[in-house]
Design an enzyme around this catalytic site. Structure first.
Site, PDB file in Angstrom:
ATOM      1  N   GLU A 286     -13.864 -39.902  32.991  1.00 37.62           N
ATOM      2  CA  GLU A 286     -12.736 -41.225  33.495  1.00 37.62           C
ATOM      3  C   GLU A 286     -13.048 -42.326  33.657  1.00 37.62           C
ATOM      4  O   GLU A 286     -14.324 -42.753  34.026  1.00 37.62           O
ATOM      5  CB  GLU A 286     -12.256 -41.443  35.632  1.00 37.62           C
ATOM      6  N   THR A 326      -5.125 -41.928  31.391  1.00 33.45           N
ATOM      7  CA  THR A 326      -6.084 -40.599  31.189  1.00 33.45           C
ATOM      8  C   THR A 326      -5.072 -39.568  31.120  1.00 33.45           C
ATOM      9  O   THR A 326      -5.831 -38.847  30.140  1.00 33.45           O
ATOM     10  CB  THR A 326      -6.305 -39.613  33.138  1.00 33.45           C
ATOM     11  N   HIS A 458     -13.091 -44.808  39.705  1.00 35.37           N
ATOM     12  CA  HIS A 458     -11.492 -45.233  39.297  1.00 35.37           C
ATOM     13  C   HIS A 458     -11.009 -45.815  41.012  1.00 35.37           C
ATOM     14  O   HIS A 458     -11.694 -45.854  41.942  1.00 35.37           O
ATOM     15  CB  HIS A 458     -10.735 -43.905  39.436  1.00 35.37           C
ATOM     16  N   ASP A 510     -12.176 -41.251  29.369  1.00 32.38           N
ATOM     17  CA  ASP A 510     -10.279 -40.234  28.282  1.00 32.38           C
ATOM     18  C   ASP A 510      -9.791 -41.511  28.074  1.00 32.38           C
ATOM     19  O   ASP A 510      -9.288 -41.349  26.936  1.00 32.38           O
ATOM     20  CB  ASP A 510      -9.814 -40.063  29.989  1.00 32.38           C
ATOM     21  N   HIS A 511     -10.276 -42.870  28.570  1.00 31.47           N
ATOM     22  CA  HIS A 511     -10.228 -44.249  27.880  1.00 31.47           C
ATOM     23  C   HIS A 511     -11.095 -44.647  28.742  1.00 31.47           C
ATOM     24  O   HIS A 511     -11.849 -44.371  29.422  1.00 31.47           O
ATOM     25  CB  HIS A 511      -8.298 -44.775  29.027  1.00 31.47           C
TER      26      HIS A 511
END
Length: 651
Positions: A286, A326, A458, A510-511
């Site tokens: 993440e 995500t 996150h 994911d990013h």
């Protein structure tokens, strides 16, 4: 005469409108000062932002004004001030005030996370109220938020009460003609904005933050709702479909590929050598930006384990995320397709029969499992992966209905959880679930493929206490440090497992954590780490070729010497020529191709812009359009949309 144009009955409408516009101005200025370091400050720009923003605030306000004016129009004068009228008026006032106060406060938190007004992400989050409310509660204690909203609404109510606004609004002294005039004006404003004013018309600046500040949060919200899925052929540049697919087929064809059909992308990839069939564990991390790692310039020491393992792995040094969420990363990893405009394909309807990387693993006799520490319901993950042939391991909310799925669905039980927040189990618990599953599956005669997503990096950045020195919930730095600790602890545990020697680990973000910047597409904020670890027979190395998330698993297949049939857009990076290197970058509205330091951007209204990218400064300099690059970019994105809509991405 004044009362005839604006009768007393409309006093509350007038008072509410003034309150709304003042709130909107205050929030705009708060966001302006939050973003001051990222804007191109000038007095003229500031006044333009305020002026354009005021116009859009009028637009969003007009919907509420029209609703109330119609109510006043159809309510006969003799019932004005009746018990029913008062109940409806007070209830409606409090409801609307609570909603707009919450939305204005939410804009600040949303901006701090994404540096954007409400967009399609906010639309998606409406579907997942549990996760969002829990996230708010963990980041900003919900009782305090509720109390703040209640206080603001109450103060506004008392002011109106003191000015006799409610008393005036219950007067019977108004004619039908005076009421219809106001209603027509309000509805006309709604019609003008609804049919003629687009949210993108606020974007007159070269700085994306100033463009976003010029917009209205609520207006942006409803604009995003309307554009959650865009028809490529209506909004973007196209050219002859035959030529599009001819160019696309040429671009995706590697030297070891051969097409099996005269249409679409179905082809056979041939690799020479003994096929290897190790277990494969794909770890999606993440929000792990490349910039957090020492190898890519960080001096903060947040990721000691990742910094170490990179030197023992096959590292992709020049790889970019396709999107900023995500669900886009999961789309790229599993479906290996460029991002289509609007919401991710993973979240759309009729996505139960796609050809994914799971189908290639199944060609080789693998079992496939998707593992998440959150609820698989979120972002449609469980449905998408299950219909793609993956078993599901999740931390499902027990209060939520469990849909019947075509594959097995396993719950991470309470006794397996040491810590969780709004988004699910902490990374350590997710990795423990992976180990437990692998202990079982390794006894099968089938090799296994796992795809999993971590959670902890996150907001609200909470994690188990005592694992790292930074207290839980205080900063993203702490969350990054914990995420690194958790994956390091995982590898320390699995090295003693019997199945470790025959297991390859693929790790990729994911990013990036932040995608915002001074320009609409921030290239550096798509740069992510990705590596392959524990691949027998392969020495550690760095792959410097420009590539995309969609290429990671096709590259692994090459290392495993697999021969297989595929429909994926992704390619084995080792088979790329310098001319074929490229990366896909996009958000919900802009689609771009990065190639040889040039960025071609496709925009709505069939506009295109070409930039030269300075990697050192991360600046984009507008250049003349390269027709060949434009055609290549269109071929990827137009074809991806056509194949998706035509069902040719299916098995």
């Amino acid at each position: 005469m004044k009362n005839k144009i604006f009768p007393k009955r409309f006093a509350l409408l007038k008072g509410f409108s003034i309150t709304y516009l003042l709130f909107a101005l205050v929030i705009r200025m708060i966001l302006y000062f939050i973003s001051f370091s990222d804007i191109d400050f000038s007095i003229s720009h500031l006044f333009k932002i305020i002026g354009i923003g005021f116009a859009y605030d009028i637009g969003s306000l007009s919907y509420m004004m029209a609703f109330y004016s119609i109510y006043l129009l159809i309510m006969p004068s003799k019932f004005a001030g009746s018990k029913v009228d008062k109940i409806i008026t007070f209830a409606g006032y409090w409801l609307f005030m609570i909603v707009i106060t919450f939305s204005f406060l939410a804009e600040v938190t949303f901006w701090m996370e994404y540096q954007r007004r409400f967009n399609f992400i906010a639309i998606d989050y409406l579907l997942y109220t549990y996760e969002v409310l829990e996230n708010i509660n963990e980041s900003y204690p919900l009782p305090i938020v509720i109390a703040a909203i209640g206080l603001i609404v109450y103060v506004a109510y008392r002011i109106k009460k003191r000015k006799l606004i409610f008393e005036k609004s219950f007067t019977k002294d108004n004619s039908f003609l005076s009421r219809i005039i106001v209603a027509v004006i309000c509805c006309s404003v709604v019609a003008i904005f609804h049919y003629n004013i687009k949210n993108t018309q606020a974007e007159i600046f070269g700085n994306v933050n100033e463009n976003e500040l010029s917009k209205s949060g609520l207006y942006s919200f409803f604009a995003a709702y309307k554009s959650n899925e865009l028809n490529y052929n209506e909004f973007y540049s196209t050219y002859n479909e035959t030529e599009v697919f001819k160019k696309l087929r040429s671009n995706v064809l590697a030297v070891n590929d051969s097409f099996l059909s005269n249409e679409g992308l179905l082809r056979r990839t041939t690799n020479i050598g003994k096929e290897l069939r190790p277990n494969v564990i794909f770890i999606g991390m993440e929000s792990m930006s490349a910039s957090y790692l020492k190898r890519f310039g960080s001096k903060k020491g947040m990721t000691p384990f990742l910094d170490q393992i990179l030197s023992e792995s096959i590292l992709f040094t020049n790889l970019y995320a396709t999107g900023t969420r995500t669900v886009r990363g999961l789309e790229a990893f599993s479906l290996s397709v460029p991002p289509t405009p609007g919401r991710s394909i993973v979240k759309r309807c009729n996505n139960e029969s796609f050809f994914t990387v799971g189908d290639i693993f199944k060609q080789k006799g693998y079992s496939c499992t998707f593992i998440t520490g959150g609820d698989g319901y979120f972002d449609n993950m469980a449905n998408y992966f299950s219909y793609s042939g993956f078993d599901i391991v999740e931390r499902a909310k027990k209060s939520r209905d469990r849909d019947e799925l075509p594959t097995k669905r396993f719950q991470i039980e309470d006794e397996e959880i040491t810590f969780e927040n709004a988004w699910g189990a902490c990374d350590g618990d997710i990795f423990n679930a992976v180990i437990n599953k692998a202990d079982i599956d390794s006894k099968s005669d089938k090799p296994f493929f796992y795809m999993l997503m971590t959670n902890s990096n996150h907001s609200p950045y909470t994690y188990p206490e005592g694992k790292v020195k930074i207290p839980s919930g205080t900063s993203r730095t702490g969350a990054i440090t914990y995420a690194d600790f958790a994956i390091g602890e995982f590898f320390e545990k699995v090295k003693d497992k019997e199945w470790f020697k025959n297991t390859v680990f693929v790790v990729a973000s994911d990013h990036c954590a932040y995608s915002a910047g001074r320009t609409e597409l921030n290239v550096k904020s798509h740069h992510i780490p990705a590596f392959i670890y524990n691949l027998n027979g392969s020495e550690p190395k760095e792959i410097d070729k420009l590539c995309s998330q969609i290429d990671i698993l096709p590259t692994l297949f090459g290392y495993l010497n697999w021969t297989y049939t595929t429909k994926l857009f992704g390619k084995d990076v080792n088979e790329m020529t310098p001319e074929s290197e490229r990366a896909f970058i996009g958000n919900h509205r802009k689609l771009a191709l990065l190639k040889a330091k040039h960025l071609m951007v496709l925009e709505t209204q069939q506009k295109n812009e070409c930039y030269e990218w300075d990697e050192a400064t991360n600046e984009l300099k507008k250049t003349a359009c390269d027709e060949n690059l434009l055609q290549e970019t269109i071929s990827y994105y137009q074809a991806a949309y056509e194949l998706y809509k035509g069902g040719q991405l299916d098995k």
